[in-house]
Design an enzyme around this catalytic site. Structure first.
Site, PDB file in Angstrom:
ATOM      1  N   GLU A  94      -0.957  -1.457  -7.010  1.00 26.21           N
ATOM      2  CA  GLU A  94      -1.796  -0.616  -7.656  1.00 26.21           C
ATOM      3  C   GLU A  94      -0.882   0.931  -7.544  1.00 26.21           C
ATOM      4  O   GLU A  94      -1.210   1.574  -8.678  1.00 26.21           O
ATOM      5  CB  GLU A  94      -3.129  -0.339  -6.720  1.00 26.21           C
ATOM      6  CG  GLU A  94      -2.716  -0.266  -5.218  1.00 26.21           C
ATOM      7  CD  GLU A  94      -4.152  -0.140  -4.482  1.00 26.21           C
ATOM      8  OE1 GLU A  94      -5.098  -0.112  -5.045  1.00 26.21           O
ATOM      9  OE2 GLU A  94      -3.873  -0.071  -3.389  1.00 26.21           O
ATOM     10  N   GLY A 107       0.928  -1.270   0.031  1.00 23.66           N
ATOM     11  CA  GLY A 107      -0.028  -0.146   0.036  1.00 23.66           C
ATOM     12  C   GLY A 107       0.946   1.243  -0.082  1.00 23.66           C
ATOM     13  O   GLY A 107       1.987   1.309  -0.323  1.00 23.66           O
ATOM     14  N   VAL A 108       0.173   2.221   0.255  1.00 20.98           N
ATOM     15  CA  VAL A 108       0.858   3.726   0.355  1.00 20.98           C
ATOM     16  C   VAL A 108       1.149   4.205   1.745  1.00 20.98           C
ATOM     17  O   VAL A 108       0.277   4.047   2.464  1.00 20.98           O
ATOM     18  CB  VAL A 108      -0.170   4.620  -0.296  1.00 20.98           C
ATOM     19  CG1 VAL A 108       0.658   6.076  -0.556  1.00 20.98           C
ATOM     20  CG2 VAL A 108      -0.548   4.329  -1.838  1.00 20.98           C
ATOM     21  N   GLY A 109       2.303   4.818   1.804  1.00 19.60           N
ATOM     22  CA  GLY A 109       2.920   5.509   2.945  1.00 19.60           C
ATOM     23  C   GLY A 109       4.240   5.116   3.388  1.00 19.60           C
ATOM     24  O   GLY A 109       4.876   4.068   2.807  1.00 19.60           O
ATOM     25  N   GLY A 113      -7.504   0.019  -2.552  1.00 16.81           N
ATOM     26  CA  GLY A 113      -7.401  -1.603  -3.258  1.00 16.81           C
ATOM     27  C   GLY A 113      -7.081  -2.395  -2.342  1.00 16.81           C
ATOM     28  O   GLY A 113      -6.765  -3.669  -2.630  1.00 16.81           O
ATOM     29  N   ASN A 137      -9.586   7.689   5.117  1.00 15.73           N
ATOM     30  CA  ASN A 137      -9.501   7.668   3.704  1.00 15.73           C
ATOM     31  C   ASN A 137     -10.470   6.374   3.179  1.00 15.73           C
ATOM     32  O   ASN A 137     -10.886   5.484   4.138  1.00 15.73           O
ATOM     33  CB  ASN A 137      -8.064   7.152   3.483  1.00 15.73           C
ATOM     34  CG  ASN A 137      -7.352   6.129   4.364  1.00 15.73           C
ATOM     35  OD1 ASN A 137      -6.664   6.262   5.293  1.00 15.73           O
ATOM     36  ND2 ASN A 137      -7.861   4.907   4.156  1.00 15.73           N
TER      37      ASN A 137
END
Length: 502
Positions: free
Chosen positions: A288, A262-264, A382, A378
């Site tokens: 993603e 994921g993001v971060g 995905g 948030n």
């Protein structure tokens, strides 16, 4: 090419109250930015004159301040799907001002095609190049795939292209545009290896649909992620060590498996730790979003091939990709979100999915979207697409937040995005809980012992003691006692459960 040139304000003035907009991009990468800025000004003027002005927005994922932020601040968003992270937008959602539909990103394009969310009036798409081929237009996307082919095809009133010279025209060489058929005519998506390309580098549509082109030079609103800290570094080390052990046990093949993250900052730390571990062979990424750490490993050969929907990278990193396009175009592929997040492909490739949770509970359920079950932080993004279909499903989080006032391990999640059936592994800086093959009570023991912070371990053991016997042990009056104590006192560390079980 003789297309109709428009200013951003001229293009925005074509959009009317109650219109719906389909936008390019996935995260702030590749999203339309010029027209939406002007649209916010129109909304402000209309509202000042006492007239209503709101639009619905369909995107691949989140956008940035130039779209979600400015439009939310002008109360110009009526409906929005499927995902966002913008703080100004978040504020207005939590005030109940926007109808926000949080759905799995893999489903967004097809749900638009199915008609679940109504019509798409306008497609506003950021591009790096445009070609006219007979009575067709071929447009080339920038830093993300998103849902662009679908919204272009569905747009009833027209297509507006933002030709953004900030992006190198060679960005076209990374794209693989493929839109599947809808049931009952859908065929298998023929991706068998991370680097397979099955479509075209462009989106083609009738020239009659092109309303106009807005020329601009606007940088992507790249997110500024926090630097790694000792907590994220330790989580990264714990996950890397766990995966290496699984590989040595033969559970993960010796050639390794594609990774999704994921993001971060935690995601960056985990990928960085895996990249530095000499026991992990060079690996592929099927994800993603691609972040800076993956690009660095791609350019030095540590990552062999990477496939994603967007380049969620710093602008310096994006320029580095453009400067190395002769190499990247052979090893980096950008796809639409329904392909990058396709359950079919994730399951076929055997992706190891690693995502971040806000909180997890004793039985392996995970909350990745809401604070205390009420306030949206948030969207689900995905994470559900990947975790539910992964070869190995991993959720990570620090064991505590806000300086220890909040435990990320709780008796019962205040909001459930991922059920216990979809979670194999939980990792914090304290350790790694392997939930595979365990009953609910065994999972609870594993999570407390391996993942909980020492300040909260006894409290969590105490909860299990008062839980009613059953397949899943709970004491419903006390299940949210820690959340309730946080709301009342600003600290989850309640003294005991006695007041909740009277």
């Amino acid at each position: 090419m003789a297309y109709n040139r428009l200013t951003a304000m001229e293009a925005a003035s074509l959009i009317k109250h109650d219109d719906s907009l389909g936008l390019s991009g996935f995260t702030p990468a590749g999203t339309a930015k010029a027209v939406t800025r002007e649209l916010a000004k129109i909304a402000a003027a209309e509202h000042a004159a006492g007239r209503p002005f709101q639009v619905s927005i369909f995107t691949g994922a989140s956008t940035g301040q130039s779209t979600d932020g400015v439009l939310a601040n002008e109360q110009a968003i009526k409906y929005r799907a499927p995902y966002t992270t913008n703080p100004d937008y978040r504020k207005h959602v939590n005030l109940g001002e926007i109808a926000y539909n949080d759905i799995h990103l893999s489903q967004m394009a097809q749900e638009l095609r199915y008609g679940f969310m109504g019509d798409v009036d306008w497609a506003i798409i950021e591009v790096c190049d445009i070609e006219e081929v007979g009575d067709k237009i071929r447009c080339y996307l920038t830093a993300a795939g998103g849902i662009s082919p679908t919204v272009i095809r569905l747009a009833k009133k027209g297509v507006i292209l933002e030709l953004n010279s900030f992006h190198n025209p060679n960005a076209k060489f990374m794209h693989d545009v493929y839109e599947p058929l809808d049931p009952p005519y859908r065929k298998a998506i023929p991706i068998e290896h991370v680097g397979d390309r099955i479509g075209t580098p462009y989106i083609e549509f009738p020239a009659s649909k092109l309303t106009g082109v807005v020329e601009c030079n606007i940088p992507d609103e790249a997110r500024a992620f926090k630097d790694n800290d000792p907590i994220t570094d330790q989580i990264g080390f714990n996950v890397a060590e766990f995966l290496v052990e699984d590989m040595h046990r033969g559970i993960i093949p010796p050639s390794f498996l594609p990774l999704q993250s994921g993001v971060g900052s935690t995601a960056n730390a985990i990928l960085g730790a895996l990249g530095q571990d000499k026991h992990v062979p060079d690996f592929n990424v099927y994800t993603e979003v691609i972040q800076d750490s993956v690009v660095e490993m791609l350019l030095n050969g540590r990552v062999k091939d990477a496939s994603a929907c967007s380049l969620t990278v710093s602008n310096d990193c994006l320029m580095q990709i453009y400067d190395n396009m002769d190499y990247c175009k052979h090893h980096l592929t950008l796809r639409q979100s329904e392909i990058s997040n396709s359950p079919e492909i994730i399951r076929r490739l055997g992706v190891i999915a690693i995502n971040t949770a806000i909180e997890v509970d004793l039985f392996g359920n995970a909350n990745s979207t809401h604070i205390s079950g009420v306030k949206m932080m948030n969207g689900i993004g995905g994470s559900g697409d990947f975790e539910r279909n992964a070869y190995l499903s991993i959720f990570t989080c620090p064991s505590v937040a806000k300086g220890g006032l909040i435990s990320s391990i709780v008796p019962f999640c205040s909001h459930l995005d991922h059920t216990e059936h979809d979670v194999n592994i939980i990792a914090t800086e304290q350790g790694v809980a392997d939930l595979r093959g365990k009953s609910p009570y065994q999972r609870a023991q594993e999570i407390i012992e391996k993942c909980a912070h020492p300040d909260y371990k006894q409290l969590l053991w105490d909860y299990l003691k008062i839980a009613k016997m059953g397949q899943t042990r709970h004491n419903l009056p006390a299940a949210f006692a820690m959340h309730d104590t946080l709301a009342r006192k600003g600290d989850m560390r309640l003294t005991d459960y006695a007041e909740y079980i009277k």
